[in-house]
Design an enzyme around this catalytic site. Structure first.
Site, mmCIF file in Angstrom:
data_model
loop_
_atom_site.group_PDB
_atom_site.id
_atom_site.type_symbol
_atom_site.label_atom_id
_atom_site.label_comp_id
_atom_site.label_asym_id
_atom_site.label_seq_id
_atom_site.Cartn_x
_atom_site.Cartn_y
_atom_site.Cartn_z
ATOM 1 N N HIS A 137 0.828 -1.212 0.000
ATOM 2 C CA HIS A 137 0.000 0.000 0.000
ATOM 3 C C HIS A 137 0.862 1.262 0.000
ATOM 4 C CE1 HIS A 137 -3.698 2.293 1.080
ATOM 5 N NE2 HIS A 137 -2.807 3.108 1.650
ATOM 6 N N GLU A 138 1.796 1.326 0.931
ATOM 7 C CA GLU A 138 2.624 2.527 1.066
ATOM 8 C C GLU A 138 3.624 2.664 -0.080
ATOM 9 O OE1 GLU A 138 1.909 4.821 3.088
ATOM 10 O OE2 GLU A 138 0.410 3.661 4.184
ATOM 11 N N HIS B 61 1.946 4.410 -2.905
ATOM 12 C CA HIS B 61 1.957 5.866 -2.683
ATOM 13 C C HIS B 61 3.326 6.437 -3.029
ATOM 14 C CE1 HIS B 61 -1.955 6.263 -0.905
ATOM 15 N NE2 HIS B 61 -1.678 5.554 0.171
#
Length: 353
Positions: A27-28, A31
């Site tokens: 997820h990160e 980003h």
């Protein structure tokens, strides 16, 4: 107790925590990559929350591993405060900010889809929504027939074969309404009866469990079948977030039946005893659910930030970064309180179990 026996008991939880960290990392990292591709400066890329236990990186971005594996973040320049840096998040265009914010959740959903599709490709057959045969003690065959394609159960549309299990599991009296496709025509079947058995505490009070008394037709796992089935399964998993919220708001499930990070880790740890395929299936489910939940328009979540960005795009008014940061901080506090309450419930259930 010997060291080997202790390790045997705790290693499933170690695996579960590591896999949970992988989901957060995916997820990160999405980003992070989206920010880099859009030319936005990243000050810190962190896995976990709380005190730092490891840090490296000598250029503009610091990479850190933090103590508690319950989250992570990609800290961008000008994300929560005003910045004069030309590469700050606040100075990026709205489409770029939208892409950066949405990237994490979308990558979680795509990762879940990828895992499901790979798992389906290893199976001898892929499930469909068409009835292949009935059990010897079946009672639903008084209404349903071999060859019926199940379209919906109790007004819930069945996108994949998994939805049939969910639809029957959500029923509370063993009398079910179906919409099926028979000989090319849709038919509504009301009051389809199933054998039931009493529930245990895990399913709640005064509920019954339907005995699944038919098998579904399978199809060969060709490339196209795997992709299509993977998409349907992903949509089914994603929709479960909204179904669960609806059931919670309408009282069909109780607050005590929700699971937080501790309950999730326990579920993943338990799935390790059922083989790698079952474990990866659970990981795909969690990854998709995290992705979808993050897109909900709730402050502190990615969806809340996207919602604010959409409002800015429609109204042409720019919300000050410090005001947006305050909204997200309040949302984060409320979210952490909610997680704490649910986690306390997880601990109580573990002690009772």
């Amino acid at each position: 107790m010997s060291i080997s026996l202790i390790f045997q008991k705790i290693w499933p939880f170690i695996v579960a925590i590591l896999l949970f960290c992988v989901i957060i990392f995916v997820h990160e990292f999405a980003h992070f990559m989206a920010a880099k591709l859009c030319g936005v400066k990243v000050n810190e890329f962190a896995i976990g929350m709380g005190p730092k236990i490891l840090q490296f990186g000598k250029k503009e971005t610091k990479y850190t591993l933090r103590l508690f594996p319950i989250g992570g973040y990609c800290a961008m320049e000008g994300e929560d405060e005003d910045s004069t840096d030309s590469r700050s998040f606040g100075n990026a265009s709205k489409p770029k900010r939208f892409l950066i914010i949405a990237a994490g959740a979308l990558m979680n959903i795509f990762t879940g889809f990828l895992i499901i599709t790979i798992l389906l490709s290893t199976q001898s057959l892929i499930g469909t929504r068409t009835i292949a045969k009935f059990a010897d003690d079946s009672v639903s065959n008084r209404y349903l027939q071999v060859g019926d394609e199940i379209v919906s159960i109790n007004r819930m549309r069945c996108i994949s074969d998994y939805d049939i299990q969910i639809g029957l599991m959500r029923d509370d009296d063993g009398i079910v309404d179906f919409v099926i496709k028979r000989d090319g025509e849709k038919k509504s079947l009301t009051g389809v009866q199933f054998n039931t058995e009493e529930s245990d505490e895990a399913y709640g009070k005064n509920k019954v469990i339907i005995k699944y008394d038919f098998l579904l037709l399978g199809q060969k796992p060709t490339f196209l079948h795997c992709i299509c089935a993977g998409v349907r399964q992903t949509v089914s998993f994603a929709r479960l977030v909204f179904i669960s919220l609806y059931d919670l708001c309408t009282g069909q499930i109780g607050f005590s039946e929700l699971s937080g990070p501790i309950g999730t880790v326990k579920a993943v740890a338990q799935s390790t005893s059922y083989g790698i395929q079952n474990l990866m299936f659970i990981i795909a489910f969690i990854s998709i659910n995290i992705g979808v939940f993050n897109l909900l328009p709730i402050p502190a979540l990615d969806g809340g930030r996207l919602f604010i960005l959409l409002i800015q795009g429609v109204t042409r008014d720019k919300i000050k970064i410090k005001h947006e940061a305050l909204i997200n901080t309040i949302g984060l506090i409320v979210l952490l309180i909610f997680i704490a309450i649910v986690s306390a419930n997880d601990i109580i259930n573990i002690i009772k179990g």
